[in-house]
Design an enzyme around this catalytic site. Structure first.
Site, PDB file in Angstrom:
ATOM      1  N   GLY A 198       0.784  -1.219   0.000  1.00  7.73           N
ATOM      2  CA  GLY A 198       0.000   0.000   0.000  1.00  7.73           C
ATOM      3  C   GLY A 198       0.814   1.266   0.000  1.00  7.73           C
ATOM      4  CG  ASP A 204       6.182   0.574  -2.165  1.00 11.38           C
ATOM      5  OD1 ASP A 204       6.640   1.477  -1.462  1.00 11.38           O
ATOM      6  OD2 ASP A 204       6.642  -0.586  -2.214  1.00 11.38           O
ATOM      7  CD  GLU A 248      -2.594  -9.893   0.758  1.00 10.03           C
ATOM      8  OE1 GLU A 248      -2.116  -9.429  -0.296  1.00 10.03           O
ATOM      9  OE2 GLU A 248      -3.373  -9.256   1.492  1.00 10.03           O
TER      10      GLU A 248
END
Length: 1297
Positions: free
Chosen positions: A121, A123, A187
């Protein structure tokens, strides 16, 4: 296979071509020396034939910019070459195809998202990832994106893992700080676990990072224990797991960010669309036959140079227009910047948001999700106009039925040249909508499903399988036949009769249900399924005028299968039939067959009948009564008949228990609105004083000797048909301006026609086979509107002594001495208005026996079955288009035919030798000449001359063949070769001279050939003559023989010469050539005068193309120069202009016949891509088979009601419960029927006789609604004779088993 590695290395992958299509690729790398043993080009053709794109590369010279993504690699060792390579390659291809097929992931049933977005997020949340997510949504790709700015805790939220499991793909955005997030790495590990299950696509995106740093965990991707950025301890086990995941994802084929970010995001979106095969619109399952129907439209969409902007898919309701548009849209949308599919515009435009809502949807789709603030329709139209001029878009507008909607959705300004619009509609005249705005629209009429496709669609919906299960095959075929190729009907009826075959007892019960349903559909009272009725009736309800609706119902009930002109004359006055029929055609409610018959789909007929039934349950309260049983009850009851406008009654179709009595005319008198009356073999009793004023009276088998004057004084009567009646005299009692058609066919007792001047507007007069007719009043010449006169079979009219036309013996002798025939005075002066004349079987023996004077511009003339040797000389043929001379067995020649003639029929003219025209430029398109056993010349088409009739000077360099002029040959290739013995012939055709013979002659052609080949192909470069002589043409020769194949009835032979340098090809199919034998070569010699097309240095290819049952052992070519002794006086070459392309020279149109397959594929490989209009350039064509209905045949068969000649009629019976004995009995009662046969094994009915095929079909349809007229054979007598010779038992009650 050890040594094959040096020859072939294969790698399978995916190839993305310039048109964004996808196919399997096999890269072949080869060494140049090996080409001597390995046919690389042949391998290329083999692979392409099974759908594999081949990229040929020479070893150590890789092809630049090869767009391949390697997934598999196969290494092959050395081994045998040649044929072994082919065997290995086939096996290799099959294995790779199987691997490719099996590797495709299956889609889970619990899919919730298309894509899971995995990203860091800090980045890219508010930059790259945000833009990517928006682009995916605009493209209709449903993505999952976790929006929590800061994740707390050590365990991923359960919904994250669930989202990954229920997504079809993941995009992993690897950025600078990616590896510092435990949750990103967790993830990733879950994503790769899902990928290993084989149903999840992963796309790594390297966003400003080096893939090698990710793979090797360098720089920002280096990890150490206890270095959790987010305050959590990282264990050694976790780090090893994550490092392995980073290495694995980096090794996947991914995308590295560079250049324009917008373009980079677009490539990502396209990749996801391609890999997931995403479709923006839903399509039904089991799209049988869709690829074939979509091929032409998809080609248009990919054609960047097409000047056509709009394509309209047109068809009847339920024909699959929307499904085809969906399929095409899904297959081609990726080729456009934006796309939009608007479904059911007609329905959605009626909603609250209406047209403005549809416009907003168009703008949202083509602007990429931007929701423009639009306040009115005009503003939206202007905005759509602006976008269409700037962007390359694909728009599909489904169910357009009004011009205003189209204008609002597309605007009227010029659109982007690459944008394409597809419309689905039931309106065939939609092209006219675009004319004012200079857009070009192509109308694509959707073809209904064929029998195999229909059965497959029905089976999927009724049985859940591609084919019907045991016990249902015949029933399924019957139901598919009833649906007539309409996909909606197949789906609805199939689903309503769904069968579960698990329980045999249940299946037996359902079989009975099927039979019950089929019987209800087959009966004349069968109700159409309400879903099908609703879809079909939309077209009916949309008709603009009530009179057009009435017209449609009249046609459905009374006039299906009748001639268009015939129906227009009858219905024009009350229902404006001319304009109405055009409207019905444009609404896909009606079609016109090639021979101008009105045709209505079976489902539309049932729809129309249901509409009539809904008027009232009591037939006497309906406007139309078509069931004979109901009509009989209505007439005998005689109550409440005021509403009826049309009624038909055929006493032969009444139930067996019904005994037909004479009908009282008082019942007809009560029908105050009756306009259309069709009676067949009905007796009326009573007076005719108050008969309603009819428009159409069709009374077959009328028992009256004269027509009641009340009927003939009606001011509205347009057509009267008294076929096979007992009429003895026809005389109108008063002037009748309305009457246009009089049909007294087969009134065998009719003697006299009087007072024709009282019918000033008569257009058609049919007196066919009025055997005792001896007098027609002279006032026939005063009928200024008479266009068709049929006097076929009226022999007594010409030979009767009552005409006082016989001359005394002295005059006869004098006439014979002077002119060879008897000079006789004209019997009739015919009106100049006549366009079609029929004098068939009138026993005319001399060319001046036709004692009529006619000075008009005749279009069609039929003189079949007469005995004259030369054509009649008292009729002006200067504008003639169709001439029928079949069965004129004494006719020797036909001279000076007009150049307007388009169709010539000379079937069984056994004495005919020569046909000539006024000029060499003529328009002949059809020429039937079977049975013309002496025909040798048709001017401008062909000429056959025996070698012994030619001088040596005529033969030129072939004069040596003169010594073999008495040599007999067995010629094949055309009907003209049948029934006679030939000596060696010279054929002159299209400027080409050719001859053929068996090789037992001392042949000199191959010896003198300049270029030779041991097979069917050779090529050479035109060289300069030593003495610089001019090139006049080419001599082409070949040796061929039979291969011994079992197919022995047809030996096709073609010669093809291609000037590769100039891009010109000629394909020649000679009229005749020698029949090949198994044990002996036949020689074909030909001379092509194409010197004007040949220059020094041109590369010439020569192919001799034969069928599979023949082989060519040798061919040769020699250049012929002007000073080589070749004959200077040549026939004119057909193509004098140096037009590039393929030119076909042949006596049959092989590009419409099945034989065209011979000219495709491996025989003429390049012809697959050659446009048809280039192939179809021959100036004249003549077909020995009468394939299509001509205008003459139309007029003849329609005005004479199709039963003027002996014929055999084949009908297919598909209802297993049909009462065959009853059907045979009823059909045998039709007048003109000689025999009726039924063949059990093929379920076909065969009817022989001089009978109306439509009457037979209509009669049988009363008992089996699923019947289909298979064929009408006008050569039935010959076939019947053949069956007798083969000892097959024939008889009225014969049933094969």
């Amino acid at each position: 296979m050890g040594d094959l590695g040096s020859i072939i290395q294969g790698s399978q992958g995916t190839y993305s071509s310039s048109d964004n299509s996808s196919s399997t690729v096999l890269q072949l790398r080869y060494d140049i020396p090996v080409l001597q043993t390995v046919p690389v080009a042949l391998l290329d053709r083999l692979l392409v034939g099974v759908g594999i794109l081949v990229v040929l590369q020479e070893n150590n010279k890789p092809k630049p910019n090869a767009k391949t993504i390697n997934h598999h690699h196969h290494s092959i060792d050395h081994g045998p070459q040649g044929l072994a390579v082919m065997v290995w390659l086939r096996a290799c291809v099959s294995l790779m195809l199987m691997a490719s097929t099996s590797s495709k992931p299956s889609h889970p049933n619990n899919t919730r998202f298309h894509v899971f977005l995995n990203f860091r997020g800090v980045d890219s949340r508010h930059s790259f990832t945000d833009h990517l997510d928006a682009a995916l949504n605009r493209a209709g790709i449903h993505s999952f994106r976790d929006d929590d700015e800061i994740r707390r805790g050590r365990v991923l939220k359960p919904e994250i893992g669930k989202a990954i499991e229920t997504s079809r793909a993941s995009i992993v955005v690897l950025s600078e700080n990616y590896a510092k997030s435990r949750w990103c790495l967790e993830e990733l590990w879950l994503i790769l676990q899902q990928k290993r299950k084989g149903n999840h696509f992963v796309l790594p995106v390297f966003y400003h990072v080096d893939p090698s740093d990710v793979r090797n965990q360098r720089k920002g991707f280096a990890m150490e224990a206890n270095e959790g950025i987010e305050g959590s301890n990282w264990t050694e086990v976790d780090m090893n797991r994550w490092k392995s995941a980073l290495t694995e994802v980096a090794n996947l084929t991914g995308m590295v960010a560079s250049g324009s970010e917008t373009e980079f995001i677009a490539k990502i979106v396209f990749t996801i669309q391609y890999e997931l095969d995403l479709k923006l619109v839903s399509t039904p399952a089991h799209l049988t036959g869709m690829e074939t129907r979509a091929k032409q439209i998809s080609s248009w969409l990919k054609n960047e140079h097409s000047c056509i902007n709009v394509l309209a898919i047109c068809g009847m309701g339920g024909s699959g227009k929307t499904t085809l548009a969906q399929y095409i849209y899904n297959s081609n949308k990726q080729n456009f910047e934006s796309s939009c599919f608007l479904e059911e515009i007609g329905e959605h435009s009626k909603q609250t948001s209406g047209l403005l809502g549809l416009q907003k949807q168009v703008l949202i789709d083509i602007l990429g999700g931007k929701n423009e603030m639009i306040s009115c329709v005009a503003e939206a139209t202007n905005k759509i106009n602006e976008v269409l001029q700037m962007k390359n878009v694909l728009i599909v507008l489904d169910d357009i039925d009004e011009h205003d909607k189209l204008g609002a959705l597309l605007g009227t300004n010029v659109i982007h040249t690459q944008s394409k619009i597809i419309i689905t509609t039931r309106l065939l005249d939609i092209q006219s909508w675009f004319a004012p705005i200079s857009w070009r629209c192509h109308v694509h009429e959707l073809q209904l499903l064929n029998g195999h496709e229909s059965l497959e669609i029905l089976s999927w919906h009724a049985f859940g399988s591609q084919l019907p299960p045991k016990g249902f095959n015949e029933l399924a075929v019957e139901l598919a036949q009833y649906c007539g190729g309409n996909p909606l009907a197949l789906k609805v009826l199939g689903s309503s009769l769904y069968v579960s075959v698990e329980d045999p007892r249940e299946r037996n019960s359902i079989i009975e249900i099927w039979r019950s349903r089929l019987n209800s559909l087959s009966s004349s009272k069968g109700d159409l399924d309400f879903k099908i009725q609703g879809v079909l009736q939309k077209s009916f309800d949309s008709l603009p005028l009530s009179c057009y609706k009435e017209l449609f119902l009249h046609i459905v009930i009374f006039f299906v299968g009748e001639d268009e002109d015939y129906v227009v004359k009858i219905l024009e006055q009350d229902w404006h039939a001319k304009a109405g029929i055009m409207t019905l055609i444009n609404r896909c409610l009606l079609t016109i067959s090639p021979n101008k018959k009105l045709m209505v789909h079976q489902l539309l007929q049932d729809m129309g009948r249901n509409i009539v039934r809904e008027e009232s349950k009591d037939p006497s309260r309906c406007k139309r009564v078509w069931s004979s049983d109901e009509a009989y009850r209505v007439l005998t009851k005689g109550d409440g008949l005021e509403i009826i406008e049309g009624l038909t009654l055929d006493t032969r179709k009444l139930k067996k228990e019904t005994k037909a009595f004479a009908i009282e005319t008082s019942s007809l008198e009560k029908m105050l609105n009756l306009k259309l009356l069709q009676l067949k073999y009905v007796k009326l009793s009573g007076h005719y004083k108050n008969i309603p004023e009819l428009r159409w009276l069709c009374w077959h088998g009328c028992h009256l000797r004269t027509i009641p004057s009340v009927i003939m004084t009606s001011n509205f009567l347009v057509a009267i048909d008294l076929t096979r009646g007992n009429l003895e005299m026809f005389e109108p009692p008063a002037v009748l301006h309305s009457l246009k058609i009089v049909n007294l066919k087969s009134c065998h007792k009719l003697v006299s026609i009087r007072s024709l001047y009282r019918l000033p507007n008569l257009v058609t007069l049919i007196l066919w086979w009025c055997l005792n007719l001896t007098h027609i009043c002279k006032t026939i010449g005063e009928l200024e509107n008479l266009a068709l006169l049929n006097l076929a079979g009226c022999q007594k009219l010409w030979k009767s002594s009552s005409n006082k036309m016989l001359l005394n013996q002295q005059e006869r002798l004098k006439a014979l001495c002077v002119g060879g025939a008897i000079t006789q005075q004209p019997l009739y002066f015919l009106p100049r208005s006549l366009k079609f004349l029929f004098f068939d079987h009138c026993n005319l023996e001399y060319h001046n026996d036709l004692r009529v004077i006619y000075n008009g511009q005749l279009l069609g003339l039929s003189l079949r079955g007469n005995k004259f040797e030369f054509m009649p000389n008292n009729i002006d043929f200067k504008m003639l288009r169709i001439l029928n001379l079949n069965y004129c067995i004494n006719l020797k020649s036909i001279s000076c035919l007009p150049n307007t003639l388009e169709e010539l029929y000379t079937y069984q003219c056994k004495s005919l030798e020569k046909v000539t025209f006024e000029t060499e430029h003529f328009s002949l398109q059809k020429f039937e000449y079977r049975g013309c056993f002496k025909l040798c010349e048709v001017q401008g088409l062909f000429k056959l001359v025996a070698i012994k009739e030619l001088d040596e000077a005529d033969l030129g360099h072939m004069k040596w063949i003169k010594a073999y002029q008495d040599h007999k040959v067995d010629l094949v290739g055309d009907e003209i070769t049948m029934g006679r013995i030939w000596h060696i012939q010279m054929l002159y055709q299209y400027g080409i001279r050719s001859t053929t013979y068996m090789q037992d002659i001392n042949d000199q052609s191959m010896i003198t050939s300049e270029y030779t080949s041991g097979n069917e192909f050779l090529y050479f470069r035109v060289s300069l003559h030593p003495k610089r002589h001019m090139i006049q043409g080419l001599n082409v020769s070949c040796l061929y023989r039979s291969s011994g194949c079992k197919y022995e009835d047809w030996w096709p032979l073609f010669g093809m010469i291609s000037n590769v340098t100039k891009g010109i090809t000629w394909i020649y199919n000679p009229l005749v050539y020698c029949k090949p034998r198994v044990d002996e070569d036949a020689m074909w010699l030909s001379y092509w005068p194409i010197g004007n097309f040949l220059d020094v240095g041109d590369v010439i290819e020569v192919h001799i193309i034969v069928g599979k049952e023949m082989m060519v052992s040798k061919c040769g070519v020699s250049l012929v120069y002007i000073n080589d002794g070749e004959v200077q006086q040549e026939e004119k070459w057909e193509f004098e202009t140096k037009t590039r392309g393929v030119h076909y020279l042949g006596h049959c149109d092989f590009f419409k016949l099945v034989a065209f397959e011979l000219l495709q594929g491996c025989y003429l490989g390049h012809c697959d891509t050659t446009p048809y209009n280039q192939l179809h350039r021959w100036r004249k064509s003549y077909q020995p088979w009468n394939l299509d209905a001509s205008f003459m045949h139309l007029k003849y068969s329609v005005e004479a009601h199709r039963d003027t000649v002996y014929k055999g009629i084949w009908l297919g019976l598909f209802n297993s419960k049909s009462d065959i004995p009853k059907i045979k009995n009823v059909v045998s009662m039709l007048v003109g029927v000689e025999d009726v046969y039924y063949f059990i094994q093929v379920r076909q009915l065969y009817v022989l006789g001089c009978v109306d095929s439509k009457a037979v079909e209509t009669c049988v349809r009363e008992y089996d609604k699923t019947i289909k007229l298979l064929m009408v054979n006008y050569n039935a007598k010959r076939i019947r004779k053949r069956y007798h010779m083969n000892n097959v038992m024939w008889g009225p009650n014969f049933i094969t088993s």
